[in-house]
Motif scaffolding. Sequence first.
Motif, mmCIF file in Angstrom:
data_model
loop_
_atom_site.group_PDB
_atom_site.id
_atom_site.type_symbol
_atom_site.label_atom_id
_atom_site.label_comp_id
_atom_site.label_asym_id
_atom_site.label_seq_id
_atom_site.Cartn_x
_atom_site.Cartn_y
_atom_site.Cartn_z
ATOM 1 N N ILE A 144 -24.804 -16.523 14.030
ATOM 2 C CA ILE A 144 -23.365 -16.399 13.847
ATOM 3 C C ILE A 144 -23.119 -16.309 12.352
ATOM 4 O O ILE A 144 -23.517 -17.191 11.591
ATOM 5 N N VAL A 145 -22.496 -15.224 11.935
ATOM 6 C CA VAL A 145 -22.182 -15.011 10.529
ATOM 7 C C VAL A 145 -20.758 -15.501 10.307
ATOM 8 O O VAL A 145 -19.803 -14.905 10.813
ATOM 9 N N LEU A 146 -20.621 -16.594 9.573
ATOM 10 C CA LEU A 146 -19.313 -17.108 9.190
ATOM 11 C C LEU A 146 -19.012 -16.508 7.829
ATOM 12 O O LEU A 146 -19.779 -16.689 6.879
ATOM 13 N N ALA A 147 -17.928 -15.752 7.737
ATOM 14 C CA ALA A 147 -17.631 -14.992 6.535
ATOM 15 C C ALA A 147 -16.280 -15.382 5.945
ATOM 16 O O ALA A 147 -15.298 -15.537 6.678
ATOM 17 N N ARG A 148 -16.257 -15.514 4.628
ATOM 18 C CA ARG A 148 -15.006 -15.763 3.897
ATOM 19 C C ARG A 148 -14.373 -14.409 3.592
ATOM 20 O O ARG A 148 -15.024 -13.515 3.069
ATOM 21 N N VAL A 149 -13.097 -14.267 3.943
ATOM 22 C CA VAL A 149 -12.377 -13.024 3.676
ATOM 23 C C VAL A 149 -11.850 -13.079 2.244
ATOM 24 O O VAL A 149 -11.084 -13.971 1.884
ATOM 25 N N LEU A 150 -12.273 -12.102 1.443
ATOM 26 C CA LEU A 150 -11.857 -12.022 0.049
ATOM 27 C C LEU A 150 -10.582 -11.206 -0.100
ATOM 28 O O LEU A 150 -9.772 -11.451 -1.001
ATOM 29 N N HIS A 151 -10.410 -10.233 0.787
ATOM 30 C CA HIS A 151 -9.289 -9.289 0.734
ATOM 31 C C HIS A 151 -9.243 -8.577 2.081
ATOM 32 O O HIS A 151 -10.244 -8.476 2.765
ATOM 33 N N HIS A 152 -8.081 -8.091 2.453
ATOM 34 C CA HIS A 152 -7.993 -7.314 3.688
ATOM 35 C C HIS A 152 -6.940 -6.229 3.539
ATOM 36 O O HIS A 152 -6.032 -6.318 2.706
ATOM 37 N N GLU A 153 -7.077 -5.200 4.375
ATOM 38 C CA GLU A 153 -6.131 -4.080 4.428
ATOM 39 C C GLU A 153 -5.858 -3.774 5.894
ATOM 40 O O GLU A 153 -6.755 -3.909 6.727
ATOM 41 N N THR A 154 -4.629 -3.358 6.195
ATOM 42 C CA THR A 154 -4.300 -2.965 7.569
ATOM 43 C C THR A 154 -3.549 -1.643 7.566
ATOM 44 O O THR A 154 -2.948 -1.259 6.565
ATOM 45 N N THR A 155 -3.605 -0.962 8.713
ATOM 46 C CA THR A 155 -2.867 0.279 8.915
ATOM 47 C C THR A 155 -2.100 0.156 10.230
ATOM 48 O O THR A 155 -2.201 -0.856 10.922
ATOM 49 N N GLU A 156 -1.396 1.183 10.592
ATOM 50 C CA GLU A 156 -0.639 1.195 11.846
ATOM 51 C C GLU A 156 -1.432 1.804 13.002
ATOM 52 O O GLU A 156 -0.928 1.917 14.111
ATOM 53 N N HIS A 157 -2.691 2.192 12.780
ATOM 54 C CA HIS A 157 -3.502 2.789 13.847
ATOM 55 C C HIS A 157 -3.689 1.796 14.998
ATOM 56 O O HIS A 157 -3.877 0.606 14.776
ATOM 57 N N ALA A 158 -3.664 2.297 16.223
ATOM 58 C CA ALA A 158 -3.927 1.455 17.397
ATOM 59 C C ALA A 158 -5.421 1.154 17.465
ATOM 60 O O ALA A 158 -6.249 2.020 17.186
ATOM 61 N N PRO A 159 -5.796 -0.084 17.834
ATOM 62 C CA PRO A 159 -7.211 -0.457 17.854
ATOM 63 C C PRO A 159 -7.969 0.102 19.063
ATOM 64 O O PRO A 159 -7.400 0.340 20.120
ATOM 65 N N LEU A 160 -9.263 0.275 18.865
ATOM 66 C CA LEU A 160 -10.186 0.646 19.928
ATOM 67 C C LEU A 160 -10.615 -0.631 20.642
ATOM 68 O O LEU A 160 -10.863 -1.649 19.994
ATOM 69 N N LEU A 161 -10.700 -0.596 21.967
ATOM 70 C CA LEU A 161 -11.099 -1.765 22.748
ATOM 71 C C LEU A 161 -12.414 -1.501 23.469
ATOM 72 O O LEU A 161 -12.774 -0.349 23.730
ATOM 73 N N PHE A 162 -13.098 -2.590 23.808
ATOM 74 C CA PHE A 162 -14.336 -2.515 24.583
ATOM 75 C C PHE A 162 -14.257 -3.539 25.709
ATOM 76 O O PHE A 162 -13.976 -4.718 25.465
ATOM 77 N N ALA A 163 -14.458 -3.096 26.934
ATOM 78 C CA ALA A 163 -14.465 -3.988 28.097
ATOM 79 C C ALA A 163 -15.234 -3.314 29.219
ATOM 80 O O ALA A 163 -15.249 -2.087 29.326
#
Length: 174
Positions: A144-163
């Motif tokens: 399990i990789v526990l990662a500290r977020v240094l910065h983030h960016e978002t857009t309005e694109h709809a996400p891809l799902l997997f199920a």
Amino acid sequence: MTAAVADQAQAQAQVQQKAFRNALGSFPTGVTIITTQDPADGRLTGLTVNSFSSVSLDPPLVLWSLARKSPNLDQFAVGRQHAIHVLSQEQKDLAYHFAAPKPDKFAGVQHHVPADFKAPILAGATACFYCETHQLLDGGDHLIVLARVLHHETTEHAPLLFAKGTMMKLQESI
């Protein structure tokens, strides 16, 4: 234990693992591509992952998991930078591209490596988290990789799902 009994036990364990995996597939997840750059030789690494989750807002932490048998384990050691791209619905082919073994997964893929960050950034993602590996935790056959977020960016694109073993588009909200 005879060889026949051992073979039967192994077959039973495989059936149970497959059933467990199918049950887990009932929970839809987002699809991500994790990227990094080797500081020694500059080699770019990218892989498709759907085991991404938020952990904490303060400090900003996320997690994802990587198979212990992955040849990329060393690329995500504590202190190493990596980018987590939450893929958009239009990036299904990119998810499959980075899931398959290839000598250069970045050939023909639109990306850039920022001067101040040591991981390639892919174009078109719904969100991108610029991270540093904070801790590696035991997760059975995965780390399990526990990662500290240094910065983030978002857009309005709809996400891809997997199920249920397949990629899906987000439908209308209810």
